[in-house]
Design an enzyme around this catalytic site. Structure first.
Site, short mmCIF file in Angstrom:
data_model
loop_
_atom_site.label_atom_id
_atom_site.label_comp_id
_atom_site.label_asym_id
_atom_site.label_seq_id
_atom_site.Cartn_x
_atom_site.Cartn_y
_atom_site.Cartn_z
N HIS A 1 0.84 -1.21 0.00
CA HIS A 1 0.00 0.00 0.00
C HIS A 1 0.87 1.25 0.00
O HIS A 1 1.90 1.31 0.66
CB HIS A 1 -0.99 0.00 1.17
CG HIS A 1 -0.37 -0.01 2.54
ND1 HIS A 1 0.01 1.14 3.21
CD2 HIS A 1 -0.08 -1.03 3.39
CE1 HIS A 1 0.49 0.84 4.39
NE2 HIS A 1 0.46 -0.48 4.54
N ASP B 1 -0.22 4.37 0.87
CA ASP B 1 -0.57 5.32 1.92
C ASP B 1 0.24 5.04 3.18
O ASP B 1 0.69 3.92 3.42
CB ASP B 1 -2.07 5.29 2.21
CG ASP B 1 -2.58 3.90 2.56
OD1 ASP B 1 -2.21 2.94 1.85
OD2 ASP B 1 -3.33 3.76 3.54
N ASP C 1 6.55 1.16 7.17
CA ASP C 1 5.14 0.85 6.89
C ASP C 1 4.62 1.76 5.78
O ASP C 1 4.03 2.79 6.07
CB ASP C 1 4.33 1.04 8.17
CG ASP C 1 2.88 0.65 8.02
OD1 ASP C 1 2.54 -0.06 7.06
OD2 ASP C 1 2.06 1.09 8.85
N GLU D 1 -4.96 1.27 2.78
CA GLU D 1 -4.86 0.26 3.84
C GLU D 1 -4.89 0.88 5.23
O GLU D 1 -5.47 0.32 6.16
CB GLU D 1 -3.57 -0.55 3.64
CG GLU D 1 -3.48 -1.81 4.50
CD GLU D 1 -2.75 -1.63 5.81
OE1 GLU D 1 -2.62 -2.60 6.57
OE2 GLU D 1 -2.30 -0.49 6.11
N GLU D 2 -4.29 2.05 5.39
CA GLU D 2 -4.21 2.67 6.71
C GLU D 2 -5.58 3.07 7.25
O GLU D 2 -5.78 3.16 8.45
CB GLU D 2 -3.29 3.89 6.67
CG GLU D 2 -1.83 3.59 6.36
CD GLU D 2 -1.13 2.85 7.47
OE1 GLU D 2 -1.75 2.59 8.52
OE2 GLU D 2 0.06 2.50 7.30
N ASP E 1 4.35 -6.04 3.50
CA ASP E 1 4.11 -5.15 4.63
C ASP E 1 5.08 -5.49 5.76
O ASP E 1 5.78 -6.51 5.74
CB ASP E 1 2.65 -5.27 5.09
CG ASP E 1 2.10 -3.95 5.60
OD1 ASP E 1 2.89 -3.12 6.09
OD2 ASP E 1 0.88 -3.74 5.50
N HIS F 1 3.78 3.65 12.26
CA HIS F 1 2.99 4.73 12.86
C HIS F 1 3.78 5.49 13.94
O HIS F 1 3.22 6.36 14.60
CB HIS F 1 1.68 4.23 13.46
CG HIS F 1 0.78 3.54 12.48
ND1 HIS F 1 -0.59 3.45 12.68
CD2 HIS F 1 1.01 2.91 11.32
CE1 HIS F 1 -1.13 2.79 11.67
NE2 HIS F 1 -0.16 2.45 10.84
#
Length: 425
Positions: free
Chosen positions: A88, A90, A122, A156-157, A180, A394
Site C-alpha cells: 500500500h 498510503d 510501513d 490500507e491505513e 508489509d 505509525h
C-alpha cells in the site's frame, strides 16, 4: 557465480539507488487520513513499472486515490507459476511533527545509521525494495516464465479496500506476497471487522413519560434505547469471555479474540427518552475464522439476548457490518490469513531466505492486520513478508535498518527468479 548471485551482489553494491528510490516515495506525503493525496506517488510507481516493461493499469478507487497495477507477462505463463507482489502506498498520519527529530517526508540517515521518514517501515520500504529487486533481475537479463503482477494500492491505513478493488478487477495469481512490515518474518494474521449495532424505538417519548414506562401500572410499552443497549453490551461481554475460554490459535496470546465497544451514540435531548442508540464495535478473530462466521455468531448471540427482554423482543437491534472505508463509511474489514505451511511457494520463499541469510526464517503470526487477508478470502494463497519492525509502524521518528532493506530485496530477487520460473503443480 550464477546470474541470480550476480543480481544479489548488484543489489548490495548499488544499494544507494534503492535508497534514492525510497527517498522519492517518502517525499510524497500520502498520509491517510485524510487520504486522497496519492497521485504523485502512484505516478512515480507507474513510471517505474513502465520502464521495467510492465503493462500498467491505473484506475480511481476514490477521487485523488488511484490503484496502480503492473503486469510483467511471462514467457510461458500457461506453464509457470504467477505471483502478485502487493503493497500500500498510503502511510500513517503524522499530525504535529514537532516531536520528530528528522523531517517525516525527507529520507534521512540518522546518527545511528538507520533511515528515517514516514513510511520507511510501513511500507514504502517494502515497495521500493521489491521494485529494485525486479529492476536488478531485468538488468541482468533474467526472464520470468510466469506472470509477475505488482500492485501499489491505496487505503490500507484507513481500512479502505484498495486491495479488494484490485481483486475485483480480476487480478489473480498462484501466490501473493504482501510486502508489509514483518521484520523479515513470514506471517499469517488474524482478522478484524467493525460493526454498528443499533437499537431504535418506533416512537419518541417526552421525559415526563418515563414514570409510565418503568413503574407499575404505567401501561406504556416504551424504553430508553440507551438502557437497552446496556443489555446488548453485557451480552457482548459474555460472548467475549466465552471466546477467551473456548478459542485459541497457535502464535496468539489467549484472549486475543476481542469485542471492543469502541463508540456509542444515543439520545437526542435531556427532555426526551432516548429513542435511538448506536454502538460501534471492533472485533478481532483468529486466522482459522472468517468474518462471515463471526458476524453470524455475534448476531445470533445478541438476538438471543434481545429475545429474553420484553421490549427488545419486539424491537430487535439492527446490524451493519464492515465497509470499504473508515473515512467514507465508518466501517472496515480485514479478513484473516491462515498460512498454508505446506504450500510450495512458501517453501521456495524459505529457501530464498536461507540462501541469503544462512539461517532459517521465522514463520509466525502478525500482531496486526494487513491487506493480506483479502487474498486468502479470494482463494489466493498468500504470506506477509516485508522489511521493518512493527514497532516502527505509525511511530514518531519512524525508521528502518538499511541493511534489512537490502537483504529483503536480495531475498525477493531470489524468490522471484525461482517461483516464476517453476512449472505449475
Amino acid at each position: 557465480m550464477n546470474n541470480v548471485e550476480r543480481v544479489t551482489a548488484a543489489i548490495a553494491e548499488r544499494r544507494e539507488e534503492l535508497f534514492a528510490l525510497l527517498a522519492e516515495l517518502i517525499a510524497h506525503p500520502t498520509v491517510s487520513p485524510p487520504a486522497r493525496n496519492s497521485g504523485g506517488a502512484q505516478s512515480l510507481i507507474a513510471r517505474k513499472l513502465r520502464e521495467l516493461g510492465f503493462d500498467v493499469d491505473r484506475w480511481t478507487v476514490f477521487p485523488g486515490d488511484d490503484n496502480v497495477v503492473g503486469r510483467l507477462r511471462g514467457t510461458a505463463p500457461e506453464r509457470a507459476n504467477s505471483l502478485i507482489v502487493n503493497g500500500h502506498i498510503d502511510v500513517a498520519e503524522v499530525g504535529d511533527d514537532s516531536g520528530w527529530t528528522y523531517p517525516p517526508f525527507a529520507l534521512t540517515r540518522g546518527r545511528d545509521g538507520r533511515l528515517y521518514g514516514r513510511g520507511v517501515a510501513d511500507m514504502k520500504g517494502g515497495l521500493a525494495a521489491s521494485l529494485f529487486a525486479i529492476q536488478m533481475l531485468r538488468e541482468h537479463g533474467i526472464e520470468l516464465k510466469g506472470d509477475l503482477i505488482f500492485q501499489s494500492v491505496i487505503g490500507e491505513e484507513a481500512g479502505e479496500a484498495g486491495t479488494l478493488a484490485a481483486i475485483e478487477r480480476g487480478y489473480t495469481a498462484d501466490y501473493a506476497v504482501v510486502v508489509d512490515t514483518s521484520h523479515l518474518h513470514m506471517q499469517g494474521q488474524g482478522g478484524v471487522i467493525t460493526g454498528w449495532i443499533t437499537v431504535e424505538s418506533p416512537v419518541t417519548l417526552h421525559d415526563g413519560m418515563r414514570a409510565r414506562t418503568i413503574h407499575a401500572g404505567g401501561r406504556v410499552h416504551g424504553a430508553s434505547a440507551i438502557e437497552k443497549m446496556m443489555k446488548i453490551i453485557a451480552s457482548l461481554q459474555e460472548l467475549e469471555r466465552h471466546w477467551a475460554v473456548m478459542k485459541t490459535y497457535p502464535g496468539f496470546p489467549p484472549g486475543s479474540n476481542t469485542i471492543n465497544p469502541a463508540v456509542i451514540e444515543g439520545g437526542r435531548h435531556a427532555a426526551f427518552i432516548a429513542d435511538r442508540c448506536a454502538l460501534w464495535i471492533t472485533v478481532h478473530f483468529y486466522p482459522n475464522e472468517s468474518h462471515e462466521a463471526i458476524i453470524r455468531e455475534i448476531e445470533d448471540h445478541v438476538l438471543a439476548a434481545a429475545a429474553a427482554d420484553p421490549w427488545l423482543r419486539d424491537h430487535p437491534p439492527a446490524f451493519r457490518w464492515g465497509g470499504r472505508s473508515m473515512i467514507e463509511e465508518r466501517g472496515e474489514i480485514f479478513p484473516s490469513l491462515e498460512l498454508d505451511l505446506g504450500h510450495p511457494a512458501l517453501s521456495r520463499l524459505k529457501r530464498a531466505y536461507e540462501a541469503e541469510m544462512q539461517c532459517p526464517p521465522v514463520v509466525d503470526m502478525s500482531g496486526t492486520v494487513t491487506d493480506a487477508g483479502w487474498f486468502a478470502h479470494a482463494g489466493i494463497p498468500a504470506v506477509i513478508f516485508g522489511p521493518g519492525e512493527l514497532s516502527q509502524a505509525h511511530a514518531v521518528d519512524e525508521s528502518i535498518d538499511p541493511d534489512e532493506l537490502v537483504r529483503f530485496a536480495q531475498i525477493m530477487a531470489r524468490f522471484l527468479a525461482d517461483w516464476c520460473n517453476t512449472e505449475k503443480e
